[in-house]
Write a protein that holds these residues in place. Structure first.
Motif, PDB file in Angstrom:
ATOM      1  N   SER A  24       0.803  -1.227   0.000  1.00  0.00           N
ATOM      2  CA  SER A  24       0.000   0.000   0.000  1.00  0.00           C
ATOM      3  C   SER A  24       0.837   1.279   0.000  1.00  0.00           C
ATOM      4  CB  SER A  24      -1.038   0.000   1.128  1.00  0.00           C
ATOM      5  OG  SER A  24      -0.395  -0.112   2.356  1.00  0.00           O
ATOM      6  N   ASP A  25       2.140   1.180   0.297  1.00  0.00           N
ATOM      7  CA  ASP A  25       2.955   2.403   0.202  1.00  0.00           C
ATOM      8  C   ASP A  25       3.228   2.778  -1.257  1.00  0.00           C
ATOM      9  OD1 ASP A  25       4.541   0.210  -0.133  1.00  0.00           O
ATOM     10  OD2 ASP A  25       6.291   1.047   0.878  1.00  0.00           O
ATOM     11  N   ARG A  26       2.921   1.856  -2.194  1.00  0.00           N
ATOM     12  CA  ARG A  26       3.086   2.172  -3.626  1.00  0.00           C
ATOM     13  C   ARG A  26       1.746   2.570  -4.255  1.00  0.00           C
ATOM     14  NH1 ARG A  26       6.784  -0.697  -6.567  1.00  0.00           N
ATOM     15  NH2 ARG A  26       5.865   0.429  -8.299  1.00  0.00           N
ATOM     16  N   ILE A  27       0.707   2.581  -3.422  1.00  0.00           N
ATOM     17  CA  ILE A  27      -0.646   2.692  -3.952  1.00  0.00           C
ATOM     18  C   ILE A  27      -1.240   4.049  -3.573  1.00  0.00           C
ATOM     19  CG2 ILE A  27      -2.969   1.642  -3.747  1.00  0.00           C
ATOM     20  CD1 ILE A  27      -1.085  -0.315  -4.992  1.00  0.00           C
ATOM     21  N   ASP A  28      -2.006   4.625  -4.480  1.00  0.00           N
ATOM     22  CA  ASP A  28      -2.661   5.897  -4.170  1.00  0.00           C
ATOM     23  C   ASP A  28      -4.108   5.704  -3.712  1.00  0.00           C
ATOM     24  OD1 ASP A  28      -0.445   7.644  -5.084  1.00  0.00           O
ATOM     25  OD2 ASP A  28      -0.812   6.618  -6.981  1.00  0.00           O
ATOM     26  N   TYR A  29      -4.777   4.698  -4.271  1.00  0.00           N
ATOM     27  CA  TYR A  29      -6.177   4.432  -3.907  1.00  0.00           C
ATOM     28  C   TYR A  29      -6.332   2.945  -3.578  1.00  0.00           C
ATOM     29  CZ  TYR A  29      -7.309   8.952  -5.967  1.00  0.00           C
ATOM     30  OH  TYR A  29      -7.356  10.284  -6.232  1.00  0.00           O
ATOM     31  N   VAL A  30      -7.012   2.645  -2.471  1.00  0.00           N
ATOM     32  CA  VAL A  30      -7.358   1.251  -2.179  1.00  0.00           C
ATOM     33  C   VAL A  30      -8.880   1.146  -2.206  1.00  0.00           C
ATOM     34  CG1 VAL A  30      -7.338  -0.628  -0.499  1.00  0.00           C
ATOM     35  CG2 VAL A  30      -5.304   0.761  -0.817  1.00  0.00           C
ATOM     36  N   VAL A  31      -9.380   0.280  -3.083  1.00  0.00           N
ATOM     37  CA  VAL A  31     -10.816   0.208  -3.317  1.00  0.00           C
ATOM     38  C   VAL A  31     -11.377  -1.124  -2.866  1.00  0.00           C
ATOM     39  CG1 VAL A  31     -12.624   0.541  -5.050  1.00  0.00           C
ATOM     40  CG2 VAL A  31     -10.341   1.500  -5.442  1.00  0.00           C
ATOM     41  N   LYS A  32     -12.407  -1.088  -2.054  1.00  0.00           N
ATOM     42  CA  LYS A  32     -13.163  -2.312  -1.758  1.00  0.00           C
ATOM     43  C   LYS A  32     -14.266  -2.369  -2.793  1.00  0.00           C
ATOM     44  CE  LYS A  32     -16.151  -4.316   1.793  1.00  0.00           C
ATOM     45  NZ  LYS A  32     -15.588  -5.623   2.098  1.00  0.00           N
ATOM     46  N   PHE A  33     -14.346  -3.482  -3.559  1.00  0.00           N
ATOM     47  CA  PHE A  33     -15.277  -3.493  -4.698  1.00  0.00           C
ATOM     48  C   PHE A  33     -16.461  -4.454  -4.566  1.00  0.00           C
ATOM     49  CE2 PHE A  33     -11.877  -6.475  -6.071  1.00  0.00           C
ATOM     50  CZ  PHE A  33     -12.628  -7.590  -6.407  1.00  0.00           C
ATOM     51  N   ASN A  34     -16.453  -5.324  -3.555  1.00  0.00           N
ATOM     52  CA  ASN A  34     -17.583  -6.268  -3.424  1.00  0.00           C
ATOM     53  C   ASN A  34     -17.791  -6.600  -1.947  1.00  0.00           C
ATOM     54  OD1 ASN A  34     -15.172  -7.965  -3.123  1.00  0.00           O
ATOM     55  ND2 ASN A  34     -16.629  -9.637  -3.141  1.00  0.00           N
ATOM     56  N   GLY A  71     -19.847  -1.673  -6.038  1.00  0.00           N
ATOM     57  CA  GLY A  71     -20.152  -3.100  -5.891  1.00  0.00           C
ATOM     58  C   GLY A  71     -20.348  -3.547  -4.455  1.00  0.00           C
ATOM     59  N   VAL A  72     -20.138  -2.630  -3.529  1.00  0.00           N
ATOM     60  CA  VAL A  72     -20.179  -2.987  -2.100  1.00  0.00           C
ATOM     61  C   VAL A  72     -21.587  -2.775  -1.546  1.00  0.00           C
ATOM     62  CG1 VAL A  72     -19.221  -2.336   0.173  1.00  0.00           C
ATOM     63  CG2 VAL A  72     -17.752  -2.340  -1.855  1.00  0.00           C
ATOM     64  N   VAL A  73     -21.931  -3.539  -0.517  1.00  0.00           N
ATOM     65  CA  VAL A  73     -23.164  -3.271   0.235  1.00  0.00           C
ATOM     66  C   VAL A  73     -22.761  -2.742   1.618  1.00  0.00           C
ATOM     67  CG1 VAL A  73     -24.706  -4.829  -1.020  1.00  0.00           C
ATOM     68  CG2 VAL A  73     -23.337  -5.745   0.847  1.00  0.00           C
ATOM     69  N   ILE A  74     -23.362  -1.623   1.992  1.00  0.00           N
ATOM     70  CA  ILE A  74     -22.893  -0.897   3.180  1.00  0.00           C
ATOM     71  C   ILE A  74     -23.940  -0.916   4.283  1.00  0.00           C
ATOM     72  CG2 ILE A  74     -22.222   1.386   4.063  1.00  0.00           C
ATOM     73  CD1 ILE A  74     -21.285   2.074   1.234  1.00  0.00           C
ATOM     74  N   ASP A  75     -23.540  -1.377   5.445  1.00  0.00           N
ATOM     75  CA  ASP A  75     -24.378  -1.217   6.628  1.00  0.00           C
ATOM     76  C   ASP A  75     -23.902   0.076   7.296  1.00  0.00           C
ATOM     77  OD1 ASP A  75     -25.429  -1.246   9.219  1.00  0.00           O
ATOM     78  OD2 ASP A  75     -25.598  -3.435   9.193  1.00  0.00           O
ATOM     79  N   PRO A  76     -24.711   1.141   7.228  1.00  0.00           N
ATOM     80  CA  PRO A  76     -24.204   2.443   7.682  1.00  0.00           C
ATOM     81  C   PRO A  76     -23.859   2.465   9.167  1.00  0.00           C
ATOM     82  CG  PRO A  76     -26.498   2.628   6.920  1.00  0.00           C
ATOM     83  CD  PRO A  76     -26.065   1.227   6.653  1.00  0.00           C
ATOM     84  N   ALA A 247     -13.964  -6.822  -9.975  1.00  0.00           N
ATOM     85  CA  ALA A 247     -13.235  -5.571  -9.730  1.00  0.00           C
ATOM     86  C   ALA A 247     -13.576  -4.547 -10.807  1.00  0.00           C
ATOM     87  CB  ALA A 247     -11.731  -5.825  -9.703  1.00  0.00           C
ATOM     88  N   SER A 248     -13.964  -5.027 -11.978  1.00  0.00           N
ATOM     89  CA  SER A 248     -14.340  -4.100 -13.037  1.00  0.00           C
ATOM     90  C   SER A 248     -15.790  -3.628 -12.856  1.00  0.00           C
ATOM     91  CB  SER A 248     -14.154  -4.764 -14.399  1.00  0.00           C
ATOM     92  OG  SER A 248     -14.539  -3.887 -15.412  1.00  0.00           O
ATOM     93  N   THR A 249     -16.719  -4.582 -12.756  1.00  0.00           N
ATOM     94  CA  THR A 249     -18.123  -4.180 -12.596  1.00  0.00           C
ATOM     95  C   THR A 249     -18.346  -3.484 -11.253  1.00  0.00           C
ATOM     96  OG1 THR A 249     -18.624  -6.385 -11.766  1.00  0.00           O
ATOM     97  CG2 THR A 249     -19.083  -5.981 -14.086  1.00  0.00           C
ATOM     98  N   GLY A 250     -17.589  -3.891 -10.258  1.00  0.00           N
ATOM     99  CA  GLY A 250     -17.794  -3.338  -8.916  1.00  0.00           C
ATOM    100  C   GLY A 250     -17.167  -1.971  -8.695  1.00  0.00           C
ATOM    101  N   THR A 251     -16.397  -1.487  -9.699  1.00  0.00           N
ATOM    102  CA  THR A 251     -15.766  -0.172  -9.542  1.00  0.00           C
ATOM    103  C   THR A 251     -16.071   0.773 -10.695  1.00  0.00           C
ATOM    104  OG1 THR A 251     -13.797  -0.870 -10.742  1.00  0.00           O
ATOM    105  CG2 THR A 251     -13.723  -1.092  -8.339  1.00  0.00           C
TER     106      THR A 251
END
Ligand code: IMP
Length: 428
Positions: A24-34, A71-76, A247-251
């Motif tokens: 993650s130190d090489r990464i700018d965005y970390v995405v949870k997609f499902n 693509g994620v389902v969120i419990d607020p 990762a494609s459909t979910g983002t």
């Protein structure tokens, strides 16, 4: 650098959080997609241990933008609790971005998850009971509630009333439960709206622009290949696409941009919940793996089912996901075993089968054909170079690599963040 995907190659809990954290130190965005808060990453940083369920593990790294995509389902309620918990421990969570298109888990989804499981009796899936399946079902049925609906009370009320009409019939008449009032749901959801609002964006656009600017995006899969609703051991699966296609459909990131696919595979196998598991052990070796590997659910605390490494599953995952690199985790857990069995093929009704049978019934009664590898007894948790691993451990890894359809680029040798042996750089 284009987008990178991390997916679980078995039935989940392979240690994706650690692998994500590693790069993650090489990464700018970390995405949870499902998925949603059915997931559980444990990330150990120094003396601190973080158990994340809904938030992407990139939230722990300063400078990274964590994203919860469509693509994620969120419990607020869970989202707010997790944010509060991290804030209390001094983590800056203000960078979190949430998709306006992500679907919301409500109280009736959680209730339905639990009552339908109970109703299934012996045919239970063994879900996490977090409302994941019913929320995705509503999404597909086009009666879901999306994040953006929380900002328009009129629309929200209409949608909740619409969704509850059929559900209350089901709850009262079939499941013998009380009906759920629209007001209680709407009031609760509205109570999160002000806090959620500043986090919400068109995350597809945000990520597209980031990639156009040459930023690096990491898409972090929840659950795993064998729990994918299309490619896993259906119906004993989760309700989303946990494979790299998700990762494609979910983002909203175009498929051609996803060119680095990292599969996480444990040096043995675990599974939570019901469903086929050919290499499962119900003897002292199963206990050995469970205790040595601390195989108890991060989300539910349930003891995980344990078994030997299954090479046909790794090969299948390599194929379905297009794995470019495997990260093999928890090799240290096998330390102390005299010999280590690896499933190289299955026996299905007397026939040797190299691939996962297309019939679920065949897979249910497939028995593993094992090859045996000599073990090692040296403590490997301090090893950082492949050549310094005991010869038998090196041979085990090389044998798995030969059977698993893609190179093994890194090897986890302990729970700490730095307890990893790198053979090939994961990112160029
Ligand atoms: P659900 O995702 O709660 O609907 O559960 C469906 C199946 O996926 C059950 O067998 C769960 O135990 C399994 N599952 C869901 N999330 C995870 C995970 O993060 N790790 C391992 N198994 C999971």
């Amino acid at each position: 650098m284009p987008a990178v995907v991390i997916v679980g190659a078995q039935w989940g809990d392979e240690g994706k959080g650690k692998a994500t954290d590693l790069i993650s130190d090489r990464i700018d965005y970390v995405v949870k997609f499902n998925g949603g808060n059915n997931a559980g990453h444990t990330v150990v940083i120094g003396e601190e241990k973080y158990a994340l369920h809904l938030l992407p593990s990139g939230i722990l790294t300063a400078g990274v933008t964590p994203v919860i995509s469509n693509g994620v389902v969120i419990d607020p309620e869970v989202l707010m609790e997790e944010l509060d918990g991290l804030t209390a421990r001094g983590i800056d969570v203000s960078r979190l971005v949430v998709s306006s298109h992500a679907h919301i888990i409500t109280g009736y989804h959680r209730t339905l998850d639990r009552v339908t499981e109970r109703f299934l009796g012996k045919r239970q899936i063994g879900t996490t009971g977090r409302g994941i399946g019913p929320t995705y079902a509503d999404k597909i049925n086009r009666v879901g509630i999306r994040v953006q609906d929380l900002f328009d009370e009129g629309i929200l009320r209409q949608k909740v009333e619409g969704a509850l009409e059929a559900k209350n019939h089901l709850l009262v008449k079939i499941y013998n439960r009380r009906a759920i009032g629209a007001d209680e749901i709407v009031d609760e959801l509205l109570s999160y709206a002000d806090r959620l609002r500043p986090m919400v964006q068109d995350t597809g656009l945000l990520l597209h622009r980031a990639l156009e600017e040459g930023k690096t995006v990491l898409c972090e899969g929840g659950q795993a290949t064998m729990l994918d609703v299309d490619h896993g051991t259906y119906p004993f699966v989760t309700s989303s696409n946990a494979t790299s296609g998700g990762a494609s459909t979910g983002t909203g990131i175009a498929p051609w941009r996803l060119d680095k696919i990292i599969g996480i595979v444990k040096a043995y196998t675990t599974r939570v919940g019901a469903g086929p598991f050919p290499t499962e052990l119900e003897d002292e070796f199963g206990e050995f793996l469970r205790n040595n590997g601390h195989e108890f659910g991060t989300t539910t605390g349930r003891p995980r089912r344990t078994g030997w490494y299954d090479a046909p599953i790794a090969r299948y995952s390599a194929r379905i996901n297009g794995v470019t690199d495997f990260v093999l985790t928890k090799l240290d857990v096998l330390t102390g075993l005299e010999k280590i069995p690896v499933c190289v093929a299955y026996d299905v009704d007397g026939q040797r089968v190299e691939d996962i049978p297309w019939s679920q019934s065949d897979f249910h009664h497939a028995t593993p054909i094992y090859e045996y590898f000599p073990g090692w007894s040296e403590d490997i948790t301090g090893v950082r170079r492949f050549e310094d691993l005991p010869q038998n451990a090196q041979d085990y890894v090389i044998a798995l690599e030969g059977m698993s359809g893609s190179r093994i680029s890194a090897i986890g040798v302990g729970p700490g963040r730095d307890a990893i042996v790198t053979r090939h750089a994961l990112l160029d």
